[in-house]
Design a protein around this motif. Structure first.
Motif, PDB file in Angstrom:
ATOM      1  N   MET A 108      11.141 -42.211  -8.283  1.00 39.13           N
ATOM      2  CA  MET A 108      10.033 -42.021  -9.214  1.00 39.13           C
ATOM      3  C   MET A 108       9.118 -40.895  -8.737  1.00 39.13           C
ATOM      4  O   MET A 108       8.646 -40.075  -9.526  1.00 39.13           O
ATOM      5  CB  MET A 108       9.254 -43.335  -9.361  1.00 39.13           C
ATOM      6  CG  MET A 108      10.070 -44.440 -10.033  1.00 39.13           C
ATOM      7  SD  MET A 108       9.311 -46.076  -9.919  1.00 39.13           S
ATOM      8  CE  MET A 108       7.916 -45.858 -11.007  1.00 39.13           C
ATOM      9  N   ARG A 123       8.650 -41.713 -15.941  1.00 44.63           N
ATOM     10  CA  ARG A 123       8.752 -43.060 -16.524  1.00 44.63           C
ATOM     11  C   ARG A 123       8.438 -42.957 -18.005  1.00 44.63           C
ATOM     12  O   ARG A 123       7.277 -42.761 -18.387  1.00 44.63           O
ATOM     13  CB  ARG A 123       7.775 -44.021 -15.824  1.00 44.63           C
ATOM     14  CG  ARG A 123       8.061 -44.227 -14.355  1.00 44.63           C
ATOM     15  CD  ARG A 123       6.961 -45.011 -13.659  1.00 44.63           C
ATOM     16  NE  ARG A 123       5.694 -44.298 -13.683  1.00 44.63           N
ATOM     17  CZ  ARG A 123       5.360 -43.328 -12.834  1.00 44.63           C
ATOM     18  NH1 ARG A 123       6.213 -42.963 -11.897  1.00 44.63           N
ATOM     19  NH2 ARG A 123       4.185 -42.734 -12.930  1.00 44.63           N
ATOM     20  N   TYR A 165       9.441 -44.320 -22.180  1.00 43.39           N
ATOM     21  CA  TYR A 165       9.949 -45.370 -23.073  1.00 43.39           C
ATOM     22  C   TYR A 165       9.887 -44.787 -24.479  1.00 43.39           C
ATOM     23  O   TYR A 165       8.799 -44.617 -25.042  1.00 43.39           O
ATOM     24  CB  TYR A 165       9.072 -46.606 -22.902  1.00 43.39           C
ATOM     25  CG  TYR A 165       9.282 -47.769 -23.834  1.00 43.39           C
ATOM     26  CD1 TYR A 165      10.543 -48.213 -24.194  1.00 43.39           C
ATOM     27  CD2 TYR A 165       8.169 -48.471 -24.339  1.00 43.39           C
ATOM     28  CE1 TYR A 165      10.711 -49.317 -25.022  1.00 43.39           C
ATOM     29  CE2 TYR A 165       8.323 -49.570 -25.151  1.00 43.39           C
ATOM     30  CZ  TYR A 165       9.590 -49.997 -25.501  1.00 43.39           C
ATOM     31  OH  TYR A 165       9.747 -51.089 -26.324  1.00 43.39           O
ATOM     32  N   ILE A 204      15.086 -45.508 -22.379  1.00 41.03           N
ATOM     33  CA  ILE A 204      14.213 -45.577 -21.205  1.00 41.03           C
ATOM     34  C   ILE A 204      14.746 -44.631 -20.136  1.00 41.03           C
ATOM     35  O   ILE A 204      15.934 -44.309 -20.107  1.00 41.03           O
ATOM     36  CB  ILE A 204      14.099 -47.008 -20.631  1.00 41.03           C
ATOM     37  CG1 ILE A 204      15.485 -47.523 -20.198  1.00 41.03           C
ATOM     38  CG2 ILE A 204      13.462 -47.952 -21.630  1.00 41.03           C
ATOM     39  CD1 ILE A 204      15.448 -48.888 -19.509  1.00 41.03           C
ATOM     40  N   SER A 205      13.865 -44.167 -19.260  1.00 39.08           N
ATOM     41  CA  SER A 205      14.272 -43.275 -18.178  1.00 39.08           C
ATOM     42  C   SER A 205      14.836 -44.078 -17.009  1.00 39.08           C
ATOM     43  O   SER A 205      14.738 -45.302 -16.960  1.00 39.08           O
ATOM     44  CB  SER A 205      13.088 -42.425 -17.715  1.00 39.08           C
ATOM     45  OG  SER A 205      12.029 -43.254 -17.269  1.00 39.08           O
ATOM     46  N   ALA A 222      13.946 -44.396 -13.842  1.00 39.48           N
ATOM     47  CA  ALA A 222      13.016 -45.170 -13.020  1.00 39.48           C
ATOM     48  C   ALA A 222      12.713 -46.515 -13.660  1.00 39.48           C
ATOM     49  O   ALA A 222      12.600 -47.531 -12.976  1.00 39.48           O
ATOM     50  CB  ALA A 222      11.731 -44.381 -12.802  1.00 39.48           C
ATOM     51  N   VAL A 223      12.593 -46.537 -14.988  1.00 39.34           N
ATOM     52  CA  VAL A 223      12.318 -47.793 -15.688  1.00 39.34           C
ATOM     53  C   VAL A 223      13.536 -48.715 -15.618  1.00 39.34           C
ATOM     54  O   VAL A 223      13.413 -49.923 -15.404  1.00 39.34           O
ATOM     55  CB  VAL A 223      11.922 -47.525 -17.151  1.00 39.34           C
ATOM     56  CG1 VAL A 223      11.658 -48.835 -17.886  1.00 39.34           C
ATOM     57  CG2 VAL A 223      10.692 -46.631 -17.214  1.00 39.34           C
ATOM     58  N   MET A 226       7.128 -53.234 -20.309  1.00 39.20           N
ATOM     59  CA  MET A 226       6.495 -51.918 -20.198  1.00 39.20           C
ATOM     60  C   MET A 226       4.975 -52.008 -20.069  1.00 39.20           C
ATOM     61  O   MET A 226       4.334 -51.079 -19.571  1.00 39.20           O
ATOM     62  CB  MET A 226       6.831 -51.058 -21.427  1.00 39.20           C
ATOM     63  CG  MET A 226       8.310 -50.829 -21.691  1.00 39.20           C
ATOM     64  SD  MET A 226       9.172 -49.980 -20.362  1.00 39.20           S
ATOM     65  CE  MET A 226      10.206 -51.331 -19.745  1.00 39.20           C
ATOM     66  N   LEU A 268       3.425 -51.488 -16.604  1.00 37.14           N
ATOM     67  CA  LEU A 268       3.887 -50.325 -15.854  1.00 37.14           C
ATOM     68  C   LEU A 268       3.202 -49.053 -16.339  1.00 37.14           C
ATOM     69  O   LEU A 268       2.756 -48.973 -17.483  1.00 37.14           O
ATOM     70  CB  LEU A 268       5.406 -50.161 -16.018  1.00 37.14           C
ATOM     71  CG  LEU A 268       6.276 -51.344 -15.597  1.00 37.14           C
ATOM     72  CD1 LEU A 268       7.744 -51.033 -15.874  1.00 37.14           C
ATOM     73  CD2 LEU A 268       6.075 -51.661 -14.126  1.00 37.14           C
ATOM     74  N   VAL A 283       4.029 -46.412 -17.752  1.00 37.04           N
ATOM     75  CA  VAL A 283       5.126 -45.839 -18.523  1.00 37.04           C
ATOM     76  C   VAL A 283       4.557 -45.074 -19.720  1.00 37.04           C
ATOM     77  O   VAL A 283       3.640 -45.546 -20.395  1.00 37.04           O
ATOM     78  CB  VAL A 283       6.078 -46.948 -19.018  1.00 37.04           C
ATOM     79  CG1 VAL A 283       7.112 -46.392 -19.977  1.00 37.04           C
ATOM     80  CG2 VAL A 283       6.778 -47.597 -17.833  1.00 37.04           C
TER      81      VAL A 283
END
Length: 346
Positions: free
Chosen positions: A91, A246, A248, A290-291, A293-294, A319, A322, A324
């Motif tokens: 991250m 991060r 979404y 989602i990326s 890291a997520v 989420m 976080l 995000v």
């Protein structure tokens, strides 16, 4: 008159003299010896009791020689800590890229995908008895055979149908999926998930966790098996978000929480959403992204992430706590067919 003197009196023996007598010394030695035997016996008995208790504990717990040692326990804890640390470092690396410390990402070089790392892993949620839907996907937008491999190697797009296992492991349902996979090689089978319509939120969680461990991709997407995807448009959209550590991405929405058990979208935990009974902002379940890291966060914490009645709400709830970046991407509103949409119903 002459006075006679009587016999001379002997002085009485002193206490010190008495202790020096042979009889007193012998008694003292015997007492010391008995005390030594007593202490030694108690120590030996205590040692035997400890041995017995350890053996009895091993017998009752079924551990015996297979019991995990303190060293092994510390190694397990250290591995878990290293896994969390690795996720944190990735991250931080993504954040460093975003700040310009690492060269910009270029998904294409002379028309070919230049990185071994996939751009995105797309999980198509399917189940037993839906082969017709899978065939429709293969005929519309998902290539097969060597073309599927080419899509992975040249564009970095990995696509898999996601199916769990039957409650009766090895039955006809499992065998049919295994046979289909041997022919098409386009499945990611979740051995740790029992296939059930009611368990879709847990299935989605299992997909992200397993995909993050199996594929080192930049993004991961969940899509239903009745959705058409324009992979080129999707790839172009992701290029604008690759440097967000991060993220979404989806067709963000909210709405009413239904407390009526007869309603199609009934939520058993409706009372947790407050008196207003309104969902927090989350991506529509038809398709969202989602990326990495997520996805790693989900993989590491899968055992403690709770699920609600619907998978889109469940992911959205993860989420909230976080840092995000929520991206409301209208092109992922598959059911409304917006201009330039990258997905639509089949």
């Amino acid at each position: 008159m002459q006075i006679r003197e009587g016999p001379a009196r002997r002085p009485a023996p002193s206490a010190a003299g008495a202790l020096r007598s042979p009889m007193s010394a012998m008694m003292l030695a015997m007492f010391a010896t008995m005390a030594s035997f007593y202490v030694a016996g108690r120590l030996w008995q205590d040692a035997q009791n400890r041995v017995y208790l350890i053996k009895e504990l091993d017998r009752r717990t079924g551990q015996g020689q297979a019991a995990i040692s303190v060293d092994d326990t510390l190694k397990v804890v250290a591995c878990r800590q290293q896994g969390k640390r690795l996720a944190s470092l990735e991250m931080e690396l993504a954040a460093a890229k975003h700040e310009g410390f690492v060269g910009k990402y270029s998904p294409e070089t002379n028309g070919t995908y230049s990185r071994k790392k996939p751009l995105i892993v797309i999980g198509i949620m399917s189940s037993f008895g839906r082969k017709t839907y899978r065939d429709a996907v293969r005929k519309s937008w998902l290539p097969t055979g060597s073309m599927l491999k080419k899509l992975e190697e040249e564009k970095g797009i990995v696509v898999r149908f996601i199916v769990g296992r039957s409650a009766n492991r090895g039955d006809t349902f499992d065998r049919e999926i295994d046979d289909e996979n041997r022919s098409t090689k386009d499945f990611l089978i979740l051995d740790d998930h029992i296939e059930s319509d009611e368990e879709l939120p847990k299935k989605t969680k299992s997909f992200f966790a397993n995909a993050a461990e199996k594929f080192d991709a930049a993004f991961y997407a969940k899509v239903n098996d009745d959705i058409y995807i324009n992979v080129d448009t999707l790839s172009a959209m992701l290029e604008t978000h690759w440097d967000k550590p991060r993220v979404y991405i989806g067709c963000m929405k909210s709405g009413e929480v239904f407390s009526d058990s007869t309603h199609k979208w009934y939520e058993p935990d409706w009372w947790k959403f407050g008196d207003g009974k309104s969902y927090f902002r989350h991506a529509s379940g038809e398709m969202f992204v989602i990326s990495r890291a997520v996805a790693q966060f989900i993989s590491i914490n899968r055992s403690v992430l709770r699920t609600y009645a619907h998978d889109d709400v469940s992911v959205g709830s993860w989420m909230i706590g976080l840092a995000v970046k929520h991206v409301n991407e209208a092109k992922l509103c598959c059911s409304s067919w917006p201009s330039g949409a990258m997905c639509s119903g089949l």
